[in-house]
Design an enzyme around this catalytic site. Sequence first.
Site, PDB file in Angstrom:
ATOM      1  N   SER A   1       6.737  -4.209  10.121  1.00 30.15           N
ATOM      2  CA  SER A   1       5.515  -4.260  10.783  1.00 30.15           C
ATOM      3  C   SER A   1       5.976  -4.087  12.539  1.00 30.15           C
ATOM      4  CB  SER A   1       4.376  -5.467  10.655  1.00 30.15           C
ATOM      5  OG  SER A   1       3.525  -5.421  11.725  1.00 30.15           O
TER       6      SER A   1
ATOM      7  N   HIS B   1       5.229   0.256   9.208  1.00 28.13           N
ATOM      8  CA  HIS B   1       3.781  -0.460   9.075  1.00 28.13           C
ATOM      9  C   HIS B   1       3.139  -0.890  10.326  1.00 28.13           C
ATOM     10  CE1 HIS B   1       1.046  -2.652   6.573  1.00 28.13           C
ATOM     11  NE2 HIS B   1       0.903  -3.459   7.465  1.00 28.13           N
TER      12      HIS B   1
ATOM     13  N   ASP C   1       0.048  -1.977  12.376  1.00 31.70           N
ATOM     14  CA  ASP C   1      -1.184  -3.074  12.077  1.00 31.70           C
ATOM     15  C   ASP C   1      -2.230  -2.828  13.235  1.00 31.70           C
ATOM     16  OD1 ASP C   1      -0.613  -4.730   9.982  1.00 31.70           O
ATOM     17  OD2 ASP C   1       1.044  -5.447  11.068  1.00 31.70           O
TER      18      ASP C   1
ATOM     19  N   MET D   1      -5.922  -3.563  14.371  1.00 34.12           N
ATOM     20  CA  MET D   1      -6.765  -4.710  14.546  1.00 34.12           C
ATOM     21  C   MET D   1      -7.935  -4.521  15.686  1.00 34.12           C
ATOM     22  SD  MET D   1      -4.280  -7.866  14.182  1.00 34.12           S
ATOM     23  CE  MET D   1      -2.926  -7.787  13.027  1.00 34.12           C
TER      24      MET D   1
ATOM     25  N   HIS E   1      -2.353   0.069   8.630  1.00 39.84           N
ATOM     26  CA  HIS E   1      -3.303  -0.851   7.890  1.00 39.84           C
ATOM     27  C   HIS E   1      -4.139  -1.229   8.848  1.00 39.84           C
ATOM     28  CE1 HIS E   1      -3.249  -5.696   6.854  1.00 39.84           C
ATOM     29  NE2 HIS E   1      -4.354  -4.891   6.220  1.00 39.84           N
TER      30      HIS E   1
ATOM     31  N   MET F   1      -7.237  -3.069   9.922  1.00 40.38           N
ATOM     32  CA  MET F   1      -8.101  -4.574   9.774  1.00 40.38           C
ATOM     33  C   MET F   1      -9.080  -4.201  10.735  1.00 40.38           C
ATOM     34  SD  MET F   1      -4.581  -6.808   9.725  1.00 40.38           S
ATOM     35  CE  MET F   1      -3.804  -5.378  10.322  1.00 40.38           C
TER      36      MET F   1
ATOM     37  N   MET G   1      -2.815  -9.032   0.886  1.00 42.28           N
ATOM     38  CA  MET G   1      -2.448 -10.231   2.012  1.00 42.28           C
ATOM     39  C   MET G   1      -1.907 -11.290   1.455  1.00 42.28           C
ATOM     40  SD  MET G   1      -3.056  -7.939   4.484  1.00 42.28           S
ATOM     41  CE  MET G   1      -2.381  -9.292   5.782  1.00 42.28           C
TER      42      MET G   1
ATOM     43  N   GLY H   1      -4.168 -10.852  10.926  1.00 39.15           N
ATOM     44  CA  GLY H   1      -4.419 -11.152  12.257  1.00 39.15           C
ATOM     45  C   GLY H   1      -3.743 -11.414  13.127  1.00 39.15           C
ATOM     46  N   PHE H   2      -2.614 -11.996  12.487  1.00 39.52           N
ATOM     47  CA  PHE H   2      -1.282 -12.289  13.386  1.00 39.52           C
ATOM     48  C   PHE H   2       0.021 -12.475  12.641  1.00 39.52           C
ATOM     49  CE2 PHE H   2      -4.990 -14.546  14.709  1.00 39.52           C
ATOM     50  CZ  PHE H   2      -5.093 -14.245  16.123  1.00 39.52           C
ATOM     51  N   GLY H   3       1.016 -12.078  13.222  1.00 44.69           N
ATOM     52  CA  GLY H   3       2.224 -12.151  12.707  1.00 44.69           C
ATOM     53  C   GLY H   3       2.910 -13.461  12.677  1.00 44.69           C
ATOM     54  N   GLY H   4       3.986 -13.647  11.920  1.00 42.62           N
ATOM     55  CA  GLY H   4       4.496 -15.114  11.963  1.00 42.62           C
ATOM     56  C   GLY H   4       3.620 -16.074  11.283  1.00 42.62           C
TER      57      GLY H   4
ATOM     58  N   ASP I   1       2.041  -8.394   2.258  1.00 44.09           N
ATOM     59  CA  ASP I   1       2.050  -8.270   3.647  1.00 44.09           C
ATOM     60  C   ASP I   1       1.763  -9.621   4.225  1.00 44.09           C
ATOM     61  OD1 ASP I   1       1.722  -7.743   6.420  1.00 44.09           O
ATOM     62  OD2 ASP I   1       0.124  -6.278   6.021  1.00 44.09           O
ATOM     63  N   GLY I   2       2.941 -10.262   4.693  1.00 49.15           N
ATOM     64  CA  GLY I   2       2.654 -11.564   5.592  1.00 49.15           C
ATOM     65  C   GLY I   2       3.528 -12.623   5.191  1.00 49.15           C
TER      66      GLY I   2
ATOM     67  N   GLY J   1       7.106  -8.334   9.645  1.00 49.16           N
ATOM     68  CA  GLY J   1       7.361  -8.253  10.821  1.00 49.16           C
ATOM     69  C   GLY J   1       8.454  -9.147  11.400  1.00 49.16           C
ATOM     70  N   SER J   2       8.053 -10.603  11.531  1.00 48.33           N
ATOM     71  CA  SER J   2       8.993 -11.219  12.248  1.00 48.33           C
ATOM     72  C   SER J   2      10.269 -11.411  11.471  1.00 48.33           C
ATOM     73  CB  SER J   2       8.449 -12.806  12.158  1.00 48.33           C
ATOM     74  OG  SER J   2       7.530 -13.033  11.212  1.00 48.33           O
TER      75      SER J   2
END
Length: 230
Positions: free
Chosen positions: A12, A37, A39, A41, A70, A72, A141, A146-149, A177-178, A199-200
């Site tokens: 991501s 990917h 994201d 938002m 993706h 959102m 999900m 809404g947020f990475g990490g 995802d996540g 992502g992270s």
Amino acid sequence: MTFDRTIKIAPSILSADFANFGQEIQAIEAQGCDWVHVDVMDGHFVPNLTFGPPLLKAIRPHIKTVMDVHLMIAPVDPYIDAYADAGADVLTAHLEAGPHIHRTLQAIRAAGCKAGLALNPGTGLDDVAHLLDMIDLVCVMTVNPGFGGQKFIHSQIEKVRQLRAMIGDRPIHIEIDGGITPETAPLMAAAGADVLVAGSGVFKGGSVSDPAPYGDNIRAIRAAAEAAQS
Ligand code: DX5
Ligand code: ZN
């Protein structure tokens, strides 16, 4: 895009250096990722704001693999054509984004994209049964969007297992995802996931001037997942 269930790693770019998208994409693809990917938002469906269609259009020429978008956002339908025109290969909308997900998925395919259906962690699988003949991917999900990490939510493992049984032989990807790391990826690969967004987990430790850690991270997630794939 041809369909198979081999493990695909989709970094991501929410975790990339926003001042260097072109080079970041080049780096993760050179380091072996399978999809990219993106994201999107809207600050309304989720409490964060990211990328509009012009940004996607600008980064599209740098993506040689698959642009996995993706969404959102709510509403979705007024923006489908713009994101399709920006070059999305896969366009994923949330089941929770509005009352007319069936129409939304029809519109995504009509716009020439593969249609993805995303499910928040609190959403069950009952409604998915009625949509199976019109989707190419389900995104489960494993964090609240809404947020990475964020931390991986373990209750989603059983959801993926049930979804995998529901899909049967249909050519539908299961994407997660996540919170994906070499520790959580095998749990989901064993349950039936084939597209792993991270992502992270991919971008940590590296940069455009030192991209080797991206490759190490991608290989570590892939190896752990492949060893566990059912
Ligand atoms: C969350 C996004 C994810 C997220 C993944 O709303 O959909 O794609 O960026 O980030 P990590 O892997 O850091 O949880
Ligand atoms: Zn995502």
